[in-house]
Scaffold this active site. Structure first.
Site, PDB file in Angstrom:
ATOM      1  N   ASN A  58       6.379  -9.989  13.629  1.00  0.00           N
ATOM      2  CA  ASN A  58       7.640  -9.073  13.822  1.00  0.00           C
ATOM      3  C   ASN A  58       7.841  -8.614  15.419  1.00  0.00           C
ATOM      4  OD1 ASN A  58       8.978  -6.524  14.057  1.00  0.00           O
ATOM      5  ND2 ASN A  58       8.034  -5.153  12.501  1.00  0.00           N
ATOM      6  N   CYS A  96      12.545  -1.181  15.707  1.00  0.00           N
ATOM      7  CA  CYS A  96      13.189  -2.356  15.097  1.00  0.00           C
ATOM      8  C   CYS A  96      14.721  -2.424  14.784  1.00  0.00           C
ATOM      9  CB  CYS A  96      12.287  -2.702  13.888  1.00  0.00           C
ATOM     10  SG  CYS A  96      10.514  -2.886  14.201  1.00  0.00           S
ATOM     11  N   HIS A 101      15.945  -8.020   9.456  1.00  0.00           N
ATOM     12  CA  HIS A 101      14.870  -7.853  10.692  1.00  0.00           C
ATOM     13  C   HIS A 101      13.744  -8.392  10.114  1.00  0.00           C
ATOM     14  CE1 HIS A 101      11.728  -6.099  13.135  1.00  0.00           C
ATOM     15  NE2 HIS A 101      11.339  -5.057  11.917  1.00  0.00           N
TER      16      HIS A 101
HETATM   17  N1  ACO Z   1      -6.601  -7.897   6.825  1.00  0.00           N
HETATM   18  C1  ACO Z   1      -7.213  -7.784   5.788  1.00  0.00           C
HETATM   19  N2  ACO Z   1      -7.235  -6.688   5.049  1.00  0.00           N
HETATM   20  C2  ACO Z   1      -6.325  -5.676   5.548  1.00  0.00           C
HETATM   21  C3  ACO Z   1      -5.672  -5.891   6.800  1.00  0.00           C
HETATM   22  C4  ACO Z   1      -5.673  -7.197   7.535  1.00  0.00           C
HETATM   23  N3  ACO Z   1      -5.216  -7.535   8.826  1.00  0.00           N
HETATM   24  N4  ACO Z   1      -5.013  -4.912   7.032  1.00  0.00           N
HETATM   25  C5  ACO Z   1      -5.233  -4.007   6.036  1.00  0.00           C
HETATM   26  N5  ACO Z   1      -6.158  -4.673   5.136  1.00  0.00           N
HETATM   27  C6  ACO Z   1      -6.599  -3.962   4.008  1.00  0.00           C
HETATM   28  C7  ACO Z   1      -6.703  -2.374   3.968  1.00  0.00           C
HETATM   29  O1  ACO Z   1      -7.554  -1.973   4.401  1.00  0.00           O
HETATM   30  C8  ACO Z   1      -6.523  -2.090   2.091  1.00  0.00           C
HETATM   31  O2  ACO Z   1      -7.936  -2.286   1.971  1.00  0.00           O
HETATM   32  P1  ACO Z   1      -8.505  -1.150   0.967  1.00  0.00           P
HETATM   33  O3  ACO Z   1      -7.685  -1.754  -0.520  1.00  0.00           O
HETATM   34  O4  ACO Z   1      -9.792  -1.730   0.786  1.00  0.00           O
HETATM   35  O5  ACO Z   1      -8.050   0.214   1.319  1.00  0.00           O
HETATM   36  C9  ACO Z   1      -5.899  -3.189   1.687  1.00  0.00           C
HETATM   37  O6  ACO Z   1      -5.698  -4.294   2.882  1.00  0.00           O
HETATM   38  C10 ACO Z   1      -4.335  -3.122   1.463  1.00  0.00           C
HETATM   39  O7  ACO Z   1      -3.948  -2.423   2.334  1.00  0.00           O
HETATM   40  P2  ACO Z   1      -2.518  -1.975   2.226  1.00  0.00           P
HETATM   41  O8  ACO Z   1      -1.867  -1.108   3.485  1.00  0.00           O
HETATM   42  O9  ACO Z   1      -1.987  -1.309   0.859  1.00  0.00           O
HETATM   43  O10 ACO Z   1      -1.397  -3.372   2.087  1.00  0.00           O
HETATM   44  P3  ACO Z   1       0.176  -3.752   1.945  1.00  0.00           P
HETATM   45  O11 ACO Z   1       0.148  -4.710   0.968  1.00  0.00           O
HETATM   46  O12 ACO Z   1       0.799  -2.422   1.998  1.00  0.00           O
HETATM   47  O13 ACO Z   1       0.364  -4.555   3.254  1.00  0.00           O
HETATM   48  C11 ACO Z   1       1.414  -4.255   5.217  1.00  0.00           C
HETATM   49  C12 ACO Z   1       0.232  -4.059   4.690  1.00  0.00           C
HETATM   50  C13 ACO Z   1       1.703  -5.679   5.429  1.00  0.00           C
HETATM   51  C14 ACO Z   1       1.514  -3.429   6.744  1.00  0.00           C
HETATM   52  C15 ACO Z   1       2.932  -3.875   4.558  1.00  0.00           C
HETATM   53  O14 ACO Z   1       2.562  -2.515   3.921  1.00  0.00           O
HETATM   54  C16 ACO Z   1       4.181  -3.770   5.655  1.00  0.00           C
HETATM   55  O15 ACO Z   1       4.355  -4.812   5.658  1.00  0.00           O
HETATM   56  N6  ACO Z   1       4.557  -2.510   5.597  1.00  0.00           N
HETATM   57  C17 ACO Z   1       5.822  -2.409   6.344  1.00  0.00           C
HETATM   58  C18 ACO Z   1       5.876  -2.750   7.587  1.00  0.00           C
HETATM   59  C19 ACO Z   1       7.284  -2.407   8.256  1.00  0.00           C
HETATM   60  O16 ACO Z   1       8.211  -3.004   7.646  1.00  0.00           O
HETATM   61  N7  ACO Z   1       7.330  -2.082   9.510  1.00  0.00           N
HETATM   62  C20 ACO Z   1       8.622  -1.385   9.767  1.00  0.00           C
HETATM   63  C21 ACO Z   1       9.105  -2.070  10.982  1.00  0.00           C
HETATM   64  S1  ACO Z   1       7.615  -1.920  12.303  1.00  0.00           S
HETATM   65  C22 ACO Z   1       8.540  -0.864  13.361  1.00  0.00           C
HETATM   66  O17 ACO Z   1       9.265  -0.269  13.292  1.00  0.00           O
HETATM   67  C23 ACO Z   1       7.751  -0.856  14.742  1.00  0.00           C
END
Ligand code: ACO
Length: 322
Positions: free
Chosen positions: A279, A113, A249
């Site tokens: 993204n 990214c 980003h």
């Molecule tokens: N729909 C519904 N529920 C979901 C989904 C979905 N699509 N995905 C995960 N969940 C659930 C999980 O299973 C979890 O359930 P549980 O509590 O029963 O275990 C719950 O939602 C919470 O999951 P978290 O991972 O804790 O959710 P979070 O608030 O952290 O959001 C997210 C997840 C959106 C991925 C966030 O962590 C994020 O944006 N992370 C950073 C991503 C990023 O910046 N990546 C870098 C760039 S990408 C690259 O370099 C290729």
């Protein structure tokens, strides 16, 4: 002193749109969960037979047109991509062929990214040292091809697209400073575990798809982006108030809001495309720039801060006068 100045921008998104409601029919998710946790409502997906170079070509041609330049004026081509069309030649060479430009240097940069920020920083060095006068810098991705469409924790986050800029030598600023970092110790938090040197079989059994510990990536991303904002301002002896536009980003609206808060910036001065694009990895920063240039928000002479964070981990920023 020679500066490197952006003289044209271009962007391209595939026609095919995938909404959160479409995803509700594919995996156990809801439009509400995706919007609340990420800010994304839809993303564009390359159709069958449409590849990274196809997206790159559209964006590149639009950037050339915006700058009033021809492909023959270009003397350096850099493509930032994590989703190249082939093992080789590079996507930059494939793009060079499409543009019917022969002989100039062309290569890819892979920093996930942060790829476009890396690529633009490298092009800046070429232009400032006189090794290039007119660099075409592209971020182009088909992330949809490395997603497990049964994994709701990753497939809802990404989209396809391309963005491009033309970077030319100028007496006027220009890129003011670039800041690049990486820490490979975090490779286990965000990765596509398979790869060609492990043999093509390594791409089976899920190893050819993005795996991410999203929650942990989120925390590191917020802290790291806060630090790089400080580093960039200090290096230029600038106050936060000097930044006219933040072009982050586009991974998650909550990460973007945290960086804007750190800069004490109103969201009115932050370019946000994550809602519409998802993204797009290395394409997200140049796509966001192009959107805000074309709709007239970003004007000549304004000070822009670009920043990105991604797999590696890699992170970086660029401060520039547009
Ligand atoms: N729909 C519904 N529920 C979901 C989904 C979905 N699509 N995905 C995960 N969940 C659930 C999980 O299973 C979890 O359930 P549980 O509590 O029963 O275990 C719950 O939602 C919470 O999951 P978290 O991972 O804790 O959710 P979070 O608030 O952290 O959001 C997210 C997840 C959106 C991925 C966030 O962590 C994020 O944006 N992370 C950073 C991503 C990023 O910046 N990546 C870098 C760039 S990408 C690259 O370099 C290729």
């Amino acid at each position: 002193m020679t500066y490197a100045r952006i003289t044209g921008t271009g962007g391209y998104l595939p026609d095919k749109v995938l909404t959160n409601h479409d995803l509700e029919k594919m995996v156990d998710t809801t439009d509400q969960w995706i919007r609340e946790r990420t800010g994304i409502s839809k993303r564009h997906i390359a159709r069958d037979g449409q590849y990274t170079v196809d997206l790159a070509e559209h964006a590149a041609r639009r950037a050339l047109e915006a700058a009033g330049r021809d492909a023959q004026d270009v003397d350096l081509i850099i493509v930032a991509t994590t989703t190249p069309d082939r093992v080789f030649p590079s996507t930059a060479c494939l793009l060079q062929k499409r543009l019917d430009r022969h002989g100039c240097a062309a290569f890819d940069i892979q920093a996930v990214c942060t790829g476009f920020v890396y690529a633009l920083s490298v092009a800046d060095k070429f232009v400032r040292t006189g090794s290039a006068k007119c660099a075409l810098v592209v971020g182009a991705e088909t992330l949809s091809r490395v997603l497990d469409w049964n994994d709701r924790s990753t497939c809802v986050l990404f989209g396809d697209g391309a963005g491009a800029v033309l970077l030319e030598a100028s007496d006027e600023p220009g890129i003011l400073s670039t800041h690049l970092h990486a820490d490979g110790a975090y490779e286990h938090l965000l990765s596509v575990p398979g790869g060609v040197s492990q043999g093509y079989d390594s791409l089976n059994d899920g190893k050819g798809y993005v795996t991410m510990k999203g929650n942990e990536v989120f925390k590191v991303a917020v802290n790291t982006l806060g630090r790089i904002v400080d580093e960039t301002l200090e290096a230029n002896n600038l106050d936060k108030s000097a930044i006219d536009w933040l072009i982050p980003h586009q991974a998650n609206i909550r990460i973007i809001q945290a960086t804007a808060k750190k800069l004490k910036m109103s969201m009115d001065h932050v370019v946000v495309t994550v809602d519409e694009h998802g993204n797009t990895s290395g394409a997200s920063v140049p796509l966001a720039l192009d959107v805000a240039v074309r709709d007239g928000r970003i004007k000549r002479g304004e000070t822009l801060l670009m920043e990105a964070f991604g797999g590696g981990f890699t992170w970086g920023s660029i401060l520039l006068k547009y």
